[in-house]
Write an enzyme that holds these catalytic residues in place. Structure first.
Site, PDB file in Angstrom:
ATOM      1  N   GLN A  97      60.068 -37.185  77.891  1.00  0.00           N
ATOM      2  CA  GLN A  97      58.692 -37.685  78.064  1.00  0.00           C
ATOM      3  C   GLN A  97      58.199 -38.475  76.842  1.00  0.00           C
ATOM      4  O   GLN A  97      57.511 -39.487  76.990  1.00  0.00           O
ATOM      5  CB  GLN A  97      57.774 -36.502  78.324  1.00  0.00           C
ATOM      6  CG  GLN A  97      56.504 -36.903  79.035  1.00  0.00           C
ATOM      7  CD  GLN A  97      55.688 -35.691  79.423  1.00  0.00           C
ATOM      8  OE1 GLN A  97      55.395 -34.832  78.576  1.00  0.00           O
ATOM      9  NE2 GLN A  97      55.303 -35.623  80.677  1.00  0.00           N
ATOM     10  N   ARG A 153      71.363 -45.253  77.480  1.00  0.00           N
ATOM     11  CA  ARG A 153      71.767 -44.400  76.343  1.00  0.00           C
ATOM     12  C   ARG A 153      71.491 -42.935  76.674  1.00  0.00           C
ATOM     13  O   ARG A 153      70.380 -42.586  77.109  1.00  0.00           O
ATOM     14  CB  ARG A 153      70.975 -44.830  75.108  1.00  0.00           C
ATOM     15  CG  ARG A 153      71.076 -43.892  73.942  1.00  0.00           C
ATOM     16  CD  ARG A 153      72.019 -44.392  72.901  1.00  0.00           C
ATOM     17  NE  ARG A 153      72.048 -43.534  71.731  1.00  0.00           N
ATOM     18  CZ  ARG A 153      73.168 -43.168  71.118  1.00  0.00           C
ATOM     19  NH1 ARG A 153      74.349 -43.586  71.568  1.00  0.00           N
ATOM     20  NH2 ARG A 153      73.114 -42.402  70.051  1.00  0.00           N
ATOM     21  N   GLU A 158      43.211 -72.272  69.863  1.00  0.00           N
ATOM     22  CA  GLU A 158      44.301 -71.740  69.047  1.00  0.00           C
ATOM     23  C   GLU A 158      44.386 -70.218  69.146  1.00  0.00           C
ATOM     24  O   GLU A 158      45.479 -69.657  69.288  1.00  0.00           O
ATOM     25  CB  GLU A 158      44.081 -72.162  67.589  1.00  0.00           C
ATOM     26  CG  GLU A 158      45.191 -71.726  66.650  1.00  0.00           C
ATOM     27  CD  GLU A 158      44.916 -72.139  65.201  1.00  0.00           C
ATOM     28  OE1 GLU A 158      44.219 -73.146  64.981  1.00  0.00           O
ATOM     29  OE2 GLU A 158      45.396 -71.439  64.302  1.00  0.00           O
TER      30      GLU A 158
END
Ligand SMILES: Cc1cc2nc3c(=O)[nH]c(=O)nc-3n(C[C@H](O)[C@H](O)[C@H](O)COP(=O)(O)OP(=O)(O)OC[C@H]3O[C@@H](n4cnc5c(N)ncnc54)[C@H](O)[C@@H]3O)c2cc1C
Length: 388
Positions: free
Chosen positions: A282, A271, A245
């Protein structure tokens, strides 16, 4: 060491990504708002074979090796933007199916695995209780042997899939000598047995398309034939299965990290602010670079567990590291994705804020990060383990 996928794994991966992108998650925004599990998409997963990936063909599954199962789940996580649906699949597979595979009798496998693979039964894992969270040995639900039955009484909380589940893997005290590791047992409990009641649903922050609830057992008679392993073996069954799990349940999160990375790169390359692409700054580029580092390291540790399990070996140390690192990495990556998208990440339209809400549960469920670090400390022989 060969780190490449073989031809078959490449084929499986690309088929799953196509399936998930085309078929799943179309209503995720509304389902997330409503806190609603998509039965329609669940059945599509079942029909595609998802619910039986690790199950041998003789019991109705695909018979994928552990490593191939991990690669398949990563692909599902990449292609399906409904993280809650994938979490429901994970709870079914790693909270229920794997218990049957690893500890079920032939009769139990024959009775339950086929319907679980076909999606006719939804599985869930019922361990937590109002007074039992990290400390699993403090269970209060009791199972008392009476003839050919065990009689269960108690309350289970925070059960993922609980409100829609058909079959529960339930942990209950069979001993009377306090909190010893041999004092509890594991049962397969169909939800239509008399004495099983789904008593409440929990509203939650993320993974809202997996429903979560409480289940109460009142004088519930469970046939002895539904005991997993032997009486008193609940703890070893739990600890051996939790290795699976803690790693396999997080494979989809690697896919989600890659999806967030792709979306973020696309955004910062298109954008423009201050006359330049965002990616030219940066401070922004480094956030994206860190997303890539977390993705690749998460993938490596998970594939290592997949490989160990394929070799039939124990993976406690690696699964514990994987659980901590992958779940915390996804939170950091989802947070970074919100940041590089600005307000577009914060409002709901793009679904990025949902990714962050979905990620936040990872360091809590299947044993919190603090508990995993305690286990690691114990494995390293330190004093600062779980018992403090
Ligand atoms: C999304 C989600 C899905 C879940 N699904 C299921 C499910 O399907 N089935 C199920 O049985 N349960 C489920 N759970 C419950 C989950 O297993 C528990 O939340 C988890 O085990 C932690 O228990 P708790 O929440 O009671 O926290 P507690 O145990 O009360 O712990 C609270 C805080 O204390 C810290 N803490 C506790 N003990 C120690 C220690 N020894 N050392 C250091 N820190 C410690 C924890 O890290 C945590 O930060 C789910 C939880 C979530 C969030």
């Amino acid at each position: 060491m060969d780190f490449g996928l073989d031809t078959e794994q490449c084929r499986i991966r690309s088929q799953i990504i196509d399936f998930a992108k085309e078929q799943l998650g179309h209503d995720v925004a509304e389902d997330d708002r409503a806190g609603r599990f998509s039965r329609k998409d669940w059945q599509k997963c079942a029909d595609f074979g998802v619910l039986g990936w690790p199950v041998p063909a003789e019991f109705g599954g695909s018979g994928y090796s552990p490593l191939t199962t991990m690669i398949a789940l990563e692909a599902l996580g990449y292609g399906c933007c409904d993280n809650g649906l994938v979490f429901a699949v994970n709870n079914h597979l790693w909270g229920c199916v794997i218990y049957l595979l690893n500890h079920g009798t032939e009769d139990q496998k024959n009775r339950f695995l086929g319907p679980l693979c076909e999606g006719r039964l939804i599985g869930a894992h019922a361990l937590s209780e109002p007074n039992t969270g990290s400390d699993v040995l403090s269970l209060e639900t009791t199972a008392v042997r009476d003839g050919d039955d065990y009689v269960l009484n108690g309350t289970k909380w925070f059960i993922s899939n609980g409100p829609v589940a058909d079959l529960l893997v339930v942990f209950a005290k069979t001993g009377v000598a306090g909190r010893g590791q041999d004092q509890f047992s594991t049962f397969l409990v169909p939800c239509d047995l008399p004495g099983v009641a789904k008593t409440r649903e929990f509203e939650k922050m993320g993974l809202r398309t997996t429903e979560m609830g409480a289940v109460e057992f009142t004088e519930c008679r469970v046939p002895v034939a539904n005991l997993l392993g032997v009486e008193g073996a609940g703890y070893p069954i739990f600890t051996s299965t939790i290795e699976w799990e803690r790693a396999f349940m997080f494979a989809n999160q690697v896919g989600a990290m890659e999806r967030l990375l792709d979306t973020s790169i696309e955004h910062v390359m298109s954008r423009r602010q201050f006359g330049r692409r965002l990616g030219a700054f940066q401070a922004v580029a480094h956030k994206v670079a860190d997303m890539k580092i977390r993705l690749e390291l998460s993938r490596l540790i998970l594939y290592r567990v997949g490989w160990l399990k394929t070799e039939g070996r124990m993976s406690l140390l690696d699964s514990t590291i994987a659980k901590i690192f992958v779940s915390e990495s996804l939170v950091q990556t989802a947070m970074a994705a919100v940041e590089v998208h600005g307000a577009r990440g914060y409002v709901s339209d793009a679904g990025i804020e949902r990714e962050l809400r979905d990620a936040l549960g990872g360091p809590i469920y299947a044993g919190s990060s603090a508990v995993q670090r305690g286990i690691l400390a114990e494995l390293l022989g330190l004093d600062g383990g779980l018992s403090g």
